[in-house]
Design a protein around this motif. Structure first.
Motif, short mmCIF file in Angstrom:
data_model
loop_
_atom_site.label_atom_id
_atom_site.label_comp_id
_atom_site.label_asym_id
_atom_site.label_seq_id
_atom_site.Cartn_x
_atom_site.Cartn_y
_atom_site.Cartn_z
N GLY A 159 -16.56 2.83 -6.95
CA GLY A 159 -15.84 3.89 -6.74
C GLY A 159 -15.12 4.13 -5.47
N ALA A 160 -15.19 3.26 -4.65
CA ALA A 160 -14.31 3.28 -3.41
C ALA A 160 -12.71 3.07 -3.59
N GLU A 161 -11.93 3.45 -2.73
CA GLU A 161 -10.50 3.33 -2.68
C GLU A 161 -10.40 1.75 -1.92
N VAL A 162 -9.77 0.77 -2.81
CA VAL A 162 -9.52 -0.52 -2.08
C VAL A 162 -8.30 -0.81 -1.94
N THR A 163 -7.90 -1.37 -0.70
CA THR A 163 -6.56 -1.82 -0.34
C THR A 163 -6.38 -3.50 -0.36
N LEU A 164 -5.92 -4.03 -1.01
CA LEU A 164 -5.65 -5.50 -1.19
C LEU A 164 -4.80 -5.85 -0.14
N ALA A 165 -5.26 -6.23 1.25
CA ALA A 165 -4.30 -6.80 2.04
C ALA A 165 -3.96 -8.27 2.12
N VAL A 166 -2.81 -8.49 1.53
CA VAL A 166 -2.54 -10.17 1.05
C VAL A 166 -1.22 -10.47 1.37
N ARG A 167 -1.03 -11.78 1.46
CA ARG A 167 0.16 -12.38 1.87
C ARG A 167 1.29 -12.24 0.42
N ASN A 168 0.79 -12.51 -0.45
CA ASN A 168 1.52 -12.53 -1.65
C ASN A 168 1.51 -11.48 -2.37
N THR A 169 2.29 -10.66 -2.29
CA THR A 169 2.16 -9.22 -2.95
C THR A 169 2.21 -9.13 -4.49
#
Length: 309
Positions: free
Chosen positions: A49-59
């Motif tokens: 249930g967490a809010e998750v941010t995907l920090a990525v080079r290829n958006t």
């Protein structure tokens, strides 16, 4: 000091590790979350249930991954943000765009065995990406992590660290012949030393930091090594490979535990030789003097950025 032991092991999956854990209202960042174990780490955190941010080079790949995670977990709070850990400008933009508290930072992204390359600053690319980029990110997000009072940093290392300590007198291979695997190894040692250094400096801020070996997983990380060399019976699926990361990020068993190294969902033993680079943690990777030296060296290399040291 007793080693931390859990009921999970090398065959456990990330979904099994987070079963029954509720992190609603918590916020997490996973670097490198558009491929390999990063995807499954983010998916398991989404299951809580967490809010998750995907920090990525290829958006673009990140957006596809986010959509898939939402579909499979029902969690709508999955975000994508651009982050290139080899670029100090990219890291600074990511940090500047972050608002509010941060509860979990999974430093998962990495590169392995690259041909000889250097950043615009002259830093060896593997050390720059695997360690210095995550170091800069964590320092930039320090206040967001401290705002929670019980935040966790997860540093994804490797058994490859057993092949080399950080060679402080020539980190960037200015004088010794470049060896892609030794460059990778010292960057993975640095990932563990970062957790030790962060513990010494930030534990009082309510921030814990631990490192881990995910296991042998077939991903695009091995594209420069000709594929995974491990025997098939020793390999893990991405879901199994993400389990130890997720354990460190979420398990109540890790409350207040910091500065340690885990593998197969349990704390690893200290080994006194490389034992074939299979398991355990080298003493030099947990050495507080080495951690201090690395921290100060990293601050010096990143001196142009505004950090809280």
């Amino acid at each position: 000091m007793a080693l931390i032991a859990t009921s999970f092991g090398r065959h456990s999956t990330a979904a099994e590790v987070v079963k029954g854990i509720d992190l609603s209202g918590k916020r997490a960042i996973v670097t490198g979350a558009a491929s390999g174990i990063g995807i499954e780490t983010a998916r398991a955190l989404a299951l809580t249930g967490a809010e998750v941010t995907l920090a990525v080079r290829n958006t673009y790949a990140g957006a596809q991954t986010a959509a898939d995670i939402t579909t499979t977990t029902g969690n709508q709070n999955i975000h994508v943000a651009p982050l290139d850990l080899s670029s100090q400008e990219s890291i600074a933009k990511f940090v500047a765009a972050w608002n509010g508290p941060l509860h979990i930072l999974v430093n998962n992204a990495g590169v392995m065995a690259l041909p000889k390359q250097h950043t615009s600053e002259g830093w060896e690319m593997q050390f720059a990406t695997n360690h210095l980029g995550h170091f800069a990110l964590a320092l930039g997000l320090h206040d967001a992590l401290a705002a929670d009072g019980a935040a966790r940093i997860v540093s994804v290392s490797s058994s490859g660290h057993l092949a080399s300590p950080v060679v402080f007198d020539d980190i960037h291979f200015a004088f010794r012949p470049y060896d892609p695997l030794l460059a990778y190894a010292q960057s993975k040692t640095a990932n563990i030393l970062f957790a030790v250094g962060a513990t010494m400096r930030w534990f009082g801020d309510g921030i814990t930091a631990n490192a881990l070996m995910p296991g042998a997983i077939v991903t695009n990380l091995q594209r420069y090594t000709g594929g995974l060399k491990t025997l098939p019976e020793h390999r893990k699926t991405p879901e199994q490979g993400a389990a130890t990361s997720v354990l460190l990020a979420t398990s109540p068993l890790l409350d207040g535990i910091s500065g340690r190294y885990f593998e197969d969902c349990n704390e690893a033993m200290i080994v006194t030789n490389g034992n074939g680079y299979v398991s355990g943690v080298a003493p030099y990777a947990l050495n507080s003097d080495n951690a201090d030296r690395l921290w100060e060296e990293s601050l010096q290399l990143n001196r142009n950025l505004d950090y809280h040291d």
